[in-house]
Scaffold this motif. Structure first.
Motif, PDB file in Angstrom:
ATOM      1  N   ASP A   2       0.858  -1.176   0.000  1.00  0.00           N
ATOM      2  CA  ASP A   2       0.000   0.000   0.000  1.00  0.00           C
ATOM      3  C   ASP A   2       0.900   1.235   0.000  1.00  0.00           C
ATOM      4  O   ASP A   2       1.559   1.549   1.002  1.00  0.00           O
ATOM      5  CB  ASP A   2      -0.905  -0.016   1.235  1.00  0.00           C
ATOM      6  CG  ASP A   2      -1.974   1.058   1.160  1.00  0.00           C
ATOM      7  OD1 ASP A   2      -1.642   2.176   0.718  1.00  0.00           O
ATOM      8  OD2 ASP A   2      -3.139   0.790   1.542  1.00  0.00           O
ATOM      9  N   LEU A   3       0.917   1.937  -1.113  1.00  0.00           N
ATOM     10  CA  LEU A   3       1.859   3.045  -1.277  1.00  0.00           C
ATOM     11  C   LEU A   3       1.572   4.173  -0.298  1.00  0.00           C
ATOM     12  O   LEU A   3       2.497   4.777   0.270  1.00  0.00           O
ATOM     13  CB  LEU A   3       1.811   3.559  -2.718  1.00  0.00           C
ATOM     14  CG  LEU A   3       2.857   4.613  -3.086  1.00  0.00           C
ATOM     15  CD1 LEU A   3       4.258   4.059  -2.905  1.00  0.00           C
ATOM     16  CD2 LEU A   3       2.645   5.082  -4.523  1.00  0.00           C
ATOM     17  N   ASP A   4       0.298   4.481  -0.073  1.00  0.00           N
ATOM     18  CA  ASP A   4      -0.048   5.579   0.839  1.00  0.00           C
ATOM     19  C   ASP A   4       0.436   5.285   2.255  1.00  0.00           C
ATOM     20  O   ASP A   4       0.980   6.172   2.933  1.00  0.00           O
ATOM     21  CB  ASP A   4      -1.562   5.795   0.836  1.00  0.00           C
ATOM     22  CG  ASP A   4      -2.063   6.336  -0.498  1.00  0.00           C
ATOM     23  OD1 ASP A   4      -1.258   6.987  -1.194  1.00  0.00           O
ATOM     24  OD2 ASP A   4      -3.238   6.101  -0.837  1.00  0.00           O
ATOM     25  N   SER A   8       3.338   7.354   4.321  1.00  0.00           N
ATOM     26  CA  SER A   8       3.051   7.910   5.647  1.00  0.00           C
ATOM     27  C   SER A   8       4.051   7.418   6.682  1.00  0.00           C
ATOM     28  O   SER A   8       4.468   8.174   7.581  1.00  0.00           O
ATOM     29  CB  SER A   8       1.631   7.527   6.075  1.00  0.00           C
ATOM     30  OG  SER A   8       0.677   8.074   5.184  1.00  0.00           O
ATOM     31  N   ALA A   9       4.492   6.165   6.534  1.00  0.00           N
ATOM     32  CA  ALA A   9       5.401   5.587   7.507  1.00  0.00           C
ATOM     33  C   ALA A   9       6.810   6.150   7.399  1.00  0.00           C
ATOM     34  O   ALA A   9       7.551   6.195   8.399  1.00  0.00           O
ATOM     35  CB  ALA A   9       5.426   4.068   7.350  1.00  0.00           C
ATOM     36  N   GLN A  13      11.264  10.422   7.694  1.00  0.00           N
ATOM     37  CA  GLN A  13      12.678  10.130   7.456  1.00  0.00           C
ATOM     38  C   GLN A  13      13.186  10.866   6.207  1.00  0.00           C
ATOM     39  O   GLN A  13      14.300  11.395   6.201  1.00  0.00           O
ATOM     40  CB  GLN A  13      12.865   8.628   7.296  1.00  0.00           C
ATOM     41  CG  GLN A  13      12.611   7.833   8.570  1.00  0.00           C
ATOM     42  CD  GLN A  13      12.774   6.342   8.362  1.00  0.00           C
ATOM     43  OE1 GLN A  13      12.550   5.837   7.263  1.00  0.00           O
ATOM     44  NE2 GLN A  13      13.163   5.641   9.421  1.00  0.00           N
ATOM     45  N   TRP A  14      12.350  10.892   5.168  1.00  0.00           N
ATOM     46  CA  TRP A  14      12.755  11.583   3.941  1.00  0.00           C
ATOM     47  C   TRP A  14      12.892  13.077   4.178  1.00  0.00           C
ATOM     48  O   TRP A  14      13.828  13.705   3.684  1.00  0.00           O
ATOM     49  CB  TRP A  14      11.749  11.313   2.828  1.00  0.00           C
ATOM     50  CG  TRP A  14      11.559   9.850   2.539  1.00  0.00           C
ATOM     51  CD1 TRP A  14      12.420   8.835   2.832  1.00  0.00           C
ATOM     52  CD2 TRP A  14      10.422   9.243   1.922  1.00  0.00           C
ATOM     53  NE1 TRP A  14      11.906   7.630   2.427  1.00  0.00           N
ATOM     54  CE2 TRP A  14      10.673   7.840   1.858  1.00  0.00           C
ATOM     55  CE3 TRP A  14       9.220   9.713   1.412  1.00  0.00           C
ATOM     56  CZ2 TRP A  14       9.768   6.942   1.309  1.00  0.00           C
ATOM     57  CZ3 TRP A  14       8.302   8.826   0.855  1.00  0.00           C
ATOM     58  CH2 TRP A  14       8.583   7.446   0.806  1.00  0.00           C
ATOM     59  N   ASP A  15      11.923  13.631   4.937  1.00  0.00           N
ATOM     60  CA  ASP A  15      11.995  15.061   5.233  1.00  0.00           C
ATOM     61  C   ASP A  15      13.229  15.372   6.082  1.00  0.00           C
ATOM     62  O   ASP A  15      13.877  16.412   5.901  1.00  0.00           O
ATOM     63  CB  ASP A  15      10.728  15.511   5.965  1.00  0.00           C
ATOM     64  CG  ASP A  15       9.492  15.475   5.075  1.00  0.00           C
ATOM     65  OD1 ASP A  15       9.676  15.439   3.832  1.00  0.00           O
ATOM     66  OD2 ASP A  15       8.375  15.462   5.605  1.00  0.00           O
ATOM     67  N   ARG A  16      13.535  14.478   7.024  1.00  0.00           N
ATOM     68  CA  ARG A  16      14.716  14.685   7.850  1.00  0.00           C
ATOM     69  C   ARG A  16      15.986  14.616   7.006  1.00  0.00           C
ATOM     70  O   ARG A  16      16.894  15.430   7.182  1.00  0.00           O
ATOM     71  CB  ARG A  16      14.760  13.617   8.956  1.00  0.00           C
ATOM     72  CG  ARG A  16      16.002  13.646   9.833  1.00  0.00           C
ATOM     73  CD  ARG A  16      16.179  14.969  10.537  1.00  0.00           C
ATOM     74  NE  ARG A  16      17.320  14.926  11.457  1.00  0.00           N
ATOM     75  CZ  ARG A  16      17.844  15.996  12.036  1.00  0.00           C
ATOM     76  NH1 ARG A  16      17.332  17.212  11.798  1.00  0.00           N
ATOM     77  NH2 ARG A  16      18.866  15.885  12.860  1.00  0.00           N
ATOM     78  N   LEU A  17      16.045  13.678   6.072  1.00  0.00           N
ATOM     79  CA  LEU A  17      17.207  13.585   5.176  1.00  0.00           C
ATOM     80  C   LEU A  17      17.340  14.847   4.343  1.00  0.00           C
ATOM     81  O   LEU A  17      18.445  15.384   4.172  1.00  0.00           O
ATOM     82  CB  LEU A  17      17.060  12.362   4.261  1.00  0.00           C
ATOM     83  CG  LEU A  17      18.152  12.166   3.205  1.00  0.00           C
ATOM     84  CD1 LEU A  17      19.520  11.995   3.867  1.00  0.00           C
ATOM     85  CD2 LEU A  17      17.839  10.956   2.324  1.00  0.00           C
TER      86      LEU A  17
END
Length: 335
Positions: A2-4, A8-9, A13-17
Motif C-alpha cells: 500500500d503506497l499511501d 506515511s510511515a 525520514q525523507w523530510d529529515r534527510l
C-alpha cells in the motif's frame, strides 16, 4: 504494498534527510552519521517502491533527494592546479607512452605509404596529369609558388591559430572515431598521408624537394607525431571494442575512452606548439638549417617527455585514466 501507508510511515525520514542535506556544511558528527544512515534507508525505500508500486512522481522525488544526499555523503571534488600539474607531468605522457605500441608502428607505416605515394607521383607524369593541369602544377611548384607562399599568406598569429584548430580537429576525430572499430581513423590518416605524398611528389618532380622539406620539417615533425599518437590511440580504442582482454568490454572501453579524452587535451597543447612553429618559424627568414633545427628540438623534447617522464609514470602504475576513487563503480555497491 500500500503506497499511501508506506509514504506515511517513511515521510518523516525523507523530510529529515532533506533537512540534513540542506545543512550539510553545518552538521555535527552525530548528524553526519544520521545523514549516512538515512541515505541508506531511503535508497532501500526507493528500491522497494520501484519494484512493488512504481509511482513516477514519488520515484522522481526520491531519486533527486538521493542524488543530493550522495553528493553530501561522498563530497564533491573540484579540479585544481595540482590536478593540471599531475596531468601534464604524469597522466598525459604516461597515456602516450602506454599506447606507443600502436602509434609508433602507425607512424612508420604511414610515413612509408606517404613516401611511396610521393615517389609514384614524382616519377609518373601521367599520375601528375590527373592531379591538375600542367600550368596549375607549375604555379604550385615554381619558386615563389603556392607551396612556398602558403605559409606566409596570412598574418602569423591568425595562421597559427587556424593551423592549430585544423590539426586539433583531425587529432580529436582520430581519437573519437576509434570507437567505431578504428576504420574511420584509417581514412583520416590516409587523407593526411595522401596530402603529404602529393606535395613530396610534385615538388620532387620539379627538382625542389629540398625546398619542400625545408618548409615542412620544422613544424611537421611534431605535428605528425601528435597526429600519429592520436591515430594510434584511436586504433587501440577500436581494438578494445573487438578484444577487451580480461576486462569486461564496458570497463575496458570506459578506461581507454577516459584516457583517450585526456590525450585529446594533451595533444591539443602539443599541436598548439607545432602550430606556433608553423605560423612563426616556418615562414621566417631564418636559414633552413635553423628552422629544421627548431623542429628537431621540439620533436626531441616531446619524445624525451613521453619516453622518460611518461615511461617512469607508466611503470609506477599511471595509466592516464582517472584516479580509482573518481571512477564509477564497476559492480553494484551496497547502499
Amino acid at each position: 504494498m500500500d503506497l499511501d501507508v508506506f509514504v506515511s510511515a517513511h515521510r518523516a525520514q525523507w523530510d529529515r534527510l532533506d533537512s540534513l542535506v540542506r545543512r550539510r556544511r553545518r552538521l555535527t558528527g552525530a548528524e553526519a552519521d544520521e545523514l549516512v544512515t538515512l541515505y541508506q534507508r531511503t535508497a532501500t525505500h526507493l528500491s522497494l517502491i520501484q519494484s512493488s508500486a512504481p509511482d513516477p512522481q514519488l520515484t522522481g522525488r526520491l531519486t533527486q533527494l538521493l542524488a543530493r544526499a550522495r553528493s553530501a555523503v561522498t563530497g564533491t571534488r573540484r579540479a585544481s592546479w595540482r590536478d593540471v600539474a599531475h596531468f601534464l607531468a604524469r597522466g598525459f605522457p604516461a597515456a602516450v607512452y602506454r599506447s606507443r605500441h600502436w602509434w609508433v608502428p602507425t607512424a612508420l607505416i604511414s610515413t612509408a605509404i606517404s613516401a611511396v605515394l610521393g615517389w609514384w607521383i614524382g616519377t609518373h607524369p601521367q599520375v601528375r596529369a590527373t592531379i591538375a593541369a600542367p600550368s596549375e602544377l607549375r604555379s604550385l611548384t615554381r619558386p615563389g609558388g603556392e607551396y612556398e607562399t602558403y605559409y606566409s599568406s596570412h598574418p602569423a598569429a591568425s595562421f597559427a591559430a587556424q593551423v592549430w584548430t585544423n590539426n586539433a580537429e583531425a587529432a580529436a576525430l582520430c581519437l573519437v572515431l576509434g570507437a567505431f572499430i578504428g576504420i574511420p581513423v584509417l581514412w583520416v590518416l590516409f587523407q593526411n598521408m595522401l596530402n603529404l605524398g602529393v606535395g613530396v611528389g610534385l615538388m620532387s618532380s620539379a627538382g625542389r624537394l629540398d625546398t619542400f622539406l625545408g618548409l615542412v620539417l620544422p613544424h611537421g615533425l611534431l605535428e605528425l607525431t601528435a597526429v600519429f599518437a592520436a591515430a594510434g590511440t584511436g586504433l587501440k580504442l577500436g581494438w578494445t571494442v573487438i578484444d577487451p582482454g580480461p576486462r569486461t568490454r564496458r570497463t575496458a572501453l570506459a578506461e581507454e575512452g577516459r584516457a583517450a579524452i585526456g590525450m585529446a587535451i594533451g595533444l591539443a597543447l602539443v599541436l598548439f606548439v607545432s602550430g606556433g612553429i608553423e605560423g612563426f618559424v616556418t615562414p621566417s627568414g631564418l636559414p633552413t638549417w635553423a628552422r629544421i633545427g627548431i623542429g628537431l628540438a621540439a620533436e626531441t623534447a616531446f619524445l624525451v617527455y613521453v619516453y622518460v617522464a611518461g615511461g617512469r609514470a607508466a611503470r609506477a602504475g599511471e595509466t592516464g585514466d582517472l584516479a580509482p576513487e573518481e571512477r564509477s563503480a564497476e559492480l553494484p555497491l551496497a547502499a
